[in-house]
Structures are given as structure tokens and as C-alpha cells.
Design a protein around this motif. Sequence first.
Motif, PDB file in Angstrom:
ATOM      1  N   MET A   1       0.411  -1.684   0.217  1.00 47.69           N
ATOM      2  CA  MET A   1      -0.072  -0.228   0.402  1.00 47.69           C
ATOM      3  C   MET A   1       1.124   1.438   0.021  1.00 47.69           C
ATOM      4  SD  MET A   1      -2.369   0.950  -0.292  1.00 47.69           S
ATOM      5  CE  MET A   1      -4.253  -0.263   0.247  1.00 47.69           C
ATOM      6  N   LEU A   2       1.305   1.397   0.966  1.00 52.69           N
ATOM      7  CA  LEU A   2       3.019   2.288   0.841  1.00 52.69           C
ATOM      8  C   LEU A   2       3.423   2.741  -0.681  1.00 52.69           C
ATOM      9  CD1 LEU A   2       4.522   1.805   4.467  1.00 52.69           C
ATOM     10  CD2 LEU A   2       3.621   3.367   3.406  1.00 52.69           C
ATOM     11  N   GLU A   3       3.832   2.051  -1.885  1.00 48.03           N
ATOM     12  CA  GLU A   3       4.321   1.577  -2.928  1.00 48.03           C
ATOM     13  C   GLU A   3       3.666   1.600  -3.353  1.00 48.03           C
ATOM     14  OE1 GLU A   3       6.589  -1.522  -4.646  1.00 48.03           O
ATOM     15  OE2 GLU A   3       6.987  -2.147  -2.613  1.00 48.03           O
ATOM     16  N   ALA A   4       2.228   1.643  -3.678  1.00 50.98           N
ATOM     17  CA  ALA A   4       0.995   2.145  -3.929  1.00 50.98           C
ATOM     18  C   ALA A   4       0.533   3.173  -3.669  1.00 50.98           C
ATOM     19  CB  ALA A   4      -0.498   1.503  -3.725  1.00 50.98           C
ATOM     20  N   PHE A   5       0.469   4.351  -2.896  1.00 54.37           N
ATOM     21  CA  PHE A   5       0.985   5.695  -2.171  1.00 54.37           C
ATOM     22  C   PHE A   5       1.245   6.636  -3.373  1.00 54.37           C
ATOM     23  CE2 PHE A   5      -1.109   5.204   2.391  1.00 54.37           C
ATOM     24  CZ  PHE A   5      -2.525   4.894   1.442  1.00 54.37           C
ATOM     25  N   GLU A   6       2.724   6.084  -2.936  1.00 47.09           N
ATOM     26  CA  GLU A   6       3.422   6.665  -4.417  1.00 47.09           C
ATOM     27  C   GLU A   6       3.652   6.999  -5.768  1.00 47.09           C
ATOM     28  OE1 GLU A   6       7.834   4.832  -3.962  1.00 47.09           O
ATOM     29  OE2 GLU A   6       7.145   4.874  -1.759  1.00 47.09           O
ATOM     30  N   ILE A   7       2.735   5.573  -6.182  1.00 46.99           N
ATOM     31  CA  ILE A   7       2.119   5.247  -7.442  1.00 46.99           C
ATOM     32  C   ILE A   7       1.301   7.148  -7.377  1.00 46.99           C
ATOM     33  CG2 ILE A   7       1.585   4.341  -9.085  1.00 46.99           C
ATOM     34  CD1 ILE A   7       2.713   1.906  -8.419  1.00 46.99           C
ATOM     35  N   ILE A   8       0.371   7.111  -6.790  1.00 44.28           N
ATOM     36  CA  ILE A   8      -1.039   7.687  -6.833  1.00 44.28           C
ATOM     37  C   ILE A   8      -0.495   8.709  -6.496  1.00 44.28           C
ATOM     38  CG2 ILE A   8      -2.815   8.324  -5.673  1.00 44.28           C
ATOM     39  CD1 ILE A   8      -3.424   4.609  -4.800  1.00 44.28           C
ATOM     40  N   GLU A   9       0.453   9.441  -5.355  1.00 41.84           N
ATOM     41  CA  GLU A   9       1.005  10.711  -5.342  1.00 41.84           C
ATOM     42  C   GLU A   9       1.463  11.286  -7.030  1.00 41.84           C
ATOM     43  OE1 GLU A   9       2.936  13.139  -2.074  1.00 41.84           O
ATOM     44  OE2 GLU A   9       3.641  10.926  -2.141  1.00 41.84           O
TER      45      GLU A   9
END
Length: 204
Positions: free
Chosen positions: A69-77
Motif C-alpha cells: 500500500m505504501l508503494e501504491a501511495f507513491e504511484i497515486i501521489e
Amino acid sequence: MGFIHRKTSKQTGKLKTLLRLAVSRVAVARRPRLARKSIATSDVGQLLALGHLDRAIHRVELVIREGNMLEAFEIIELYCKRLIEKAAQLDKPSECAQEIQEAAAGLMFAAGWCGDLPELLFTRAILVDKFGNDFASAAKNGIGIVDPLLVWKLTDDATNTELKKKVTKEIATENMIPVDFSELTKATEDGEVPYHQDLEFDMP
């Protein structure tokens, strides 16, 4: 024609506001997930040191979930910031560069998987209106121009045995603890973890 252009521009302005809110929300949502991942990683190390490989394998699922989820957050941001910066292109969706389409599709997909970021649901509604139902349908299903890495991070199964072994091995190596996965029981590999009364700490 001018009326339609003004309406679209106003919609784009609302979208930019939502995207800025989403970026702010990512910063807030990231903190507890970082903390949970850190605690779970420490727990795995302690369990390995105590010789409880079966419990460590089970606990590592949380490390994987939070890490994904943390890596997904980076992409989403990144996608949010990209659309904010290139918002003018969104007034002519059919002429958008591929990087803008990828960002839009990625946010549409993520909206269904990120309860931490409610702004994405409203963002998706606007993007559906701009890009059309066919584009939106593919995006929601994680196909087409959606980045496979984002799909993987949001949908990957944290109970995958090989992935759990891989991450457990990485944590063991960092702590200089030898591990022998041949000691795992079939029940543990299937996700059934035996209870140990001699654990010296409580896990949340």
C-alpha cells in the motif's frame, strides 16, 4: 461553444482541488501504515530470533500488505501531481498525452481499492465524465493503460507462500538470523498458524 468550454474548465478546477486534497490525504494515510509496517517487521525479527518461524511467516503478511500500500501511495501521489500540473490537457481528453491517460486510468482503478483516500471516488466520477465509459470500464478493471505495477501493489495476495518466504528471508538476513523453511509444517504454509504459549510479547 464558449459555454461548454467554461463548464469543462470549472470541472477541471474542481478536479484539481480534489487531487490536492488526495495528495494531502496520502501524507496523512502514509504515517500509520509506515508505523504498522515497522512494528510488524520488528515482530518478525523477534519471532525468528525466538525460533518461531511459523509465527514469523504469518506475521510477515502484514509487512507485505502495508509495504504494497505504501508503494501504491507513491504511484497515486505521482499521478495526482501529474494531473494537477497538466490539468489544462484535461479540457481536451481526446488529445491528452499518454502519461496523462495513464495517470487518469491509474486513479480510476485505485479509487476502488483505497478507502484511505475517499477523494479518489469523486475524482473518478469527473474523470469518467471526461474520458468516457469505455476508458473508465477498462481502468476500473485494471486493464488497458493502467500500470500493471499499481494493479499488483493494490491487489497482490499477501498470503502467497513464496512471497512470504522471500520477505521473511530478507528480514532474517537483515537481522543475521539463519532460517530453514523445510521446518515449516504444511498447515503453516496453508495459513494455519499453531498457537504458542511461550511467546514473550503480544502482537497487535
